[in-house]
Design an enzyme around this catalytic site. Sequence first.
Site, PDB file in Angstrom:
ATOM      1  CG  ASP A  69      -1.772   1.312   1.265  1.00  0.00           C
ATOM      2  OD1 ASP A  69      -2.368   1.445   0.453  1.00  0.00           O
ATOM      3  OD2 ASP A  69      -1.706   1.991   2.492  1.00  0.00           O
ATOM      4  CG  ASP A  71      -1.859   7.306   0.249  1.00  0.00           C
ATOM      5  OD1 ASP A  71      -1.224   8.063  -0.161  1.00  0.00           O
ATOM      6  OD2 ASP A  71      -2.985   7.148  -0.538  1.00  0.00           O
ATOM      7  CB  THR A 137      -3.209   3.685  -4.105  1.00  0.00           C
ATOM      8  OG1 THR A 137      -3.644   4.825  -3.364  1.00  0.00           O
ATOM      9  CG2 THR A 137      -3.767   4.093  -5.654  1.00  0.00           C
ATOM     10  N   GLY A 138      -5.824   3.091  -2.719  1.00  0.00           N
ATOM     11  CA  GLY A 138      -7.377   3.142  -2.602  1.00  0.00           C
ATOM     12  C   GLY A 138      -7.710   4.442  -3.326  1.00  0.00           C
TER      13      GLY A 138
END
EC number: 3.1.3.2
Length: 160
Positions: A69, A71, A137-138
């Site tokens: 991931d 962030d 990333t979301g």
Amino acid sequence: MRKVTLTLSAIALALSLNGAAMAKVHMPEVVSQGVTVTELAHQQPIKWVSVAEIEKSLEGQAPMAVGFDIDDTFWFSSPGFYRVKLEYSPNDFSYLKNPEFWEKMNNEWDKFSMPKQVGIDLVQMHLKRGDTVYFITGRTQTKTETCVTKYVQEGLNIPA
């Protein structure tokens, strides 16, 4: 006669209120019993591992694909998110659904994000091993994106 009817009605009403009504509802199997406060207090200690220990544990293994991931995992991006949140919705999180926020974050404010040293070390270890590194990333996709890829690549010392 009227008193008898009223008395019998009152008795019938009292008896009918005595029994509990149970709806026929399907109850799923219990998957987890959960934990108690006592059990939480007796958790096993955390074993922290270093990048060197991870590297040693991977010796002799074929190259692999790894995903991380971005962030606030490899990338300390909270300052950028905080700055834009103040501009768009300081009192709630509605900014996360605002396309203008994402355009600004992905194209301007990510320059305030910083790579974490452990992230740099971990990515470099995997690249040295020949592993394929993916970043996840979301974040909401934007029409343009000038910062995220560039700053992650530069910040984590990933060759072009």
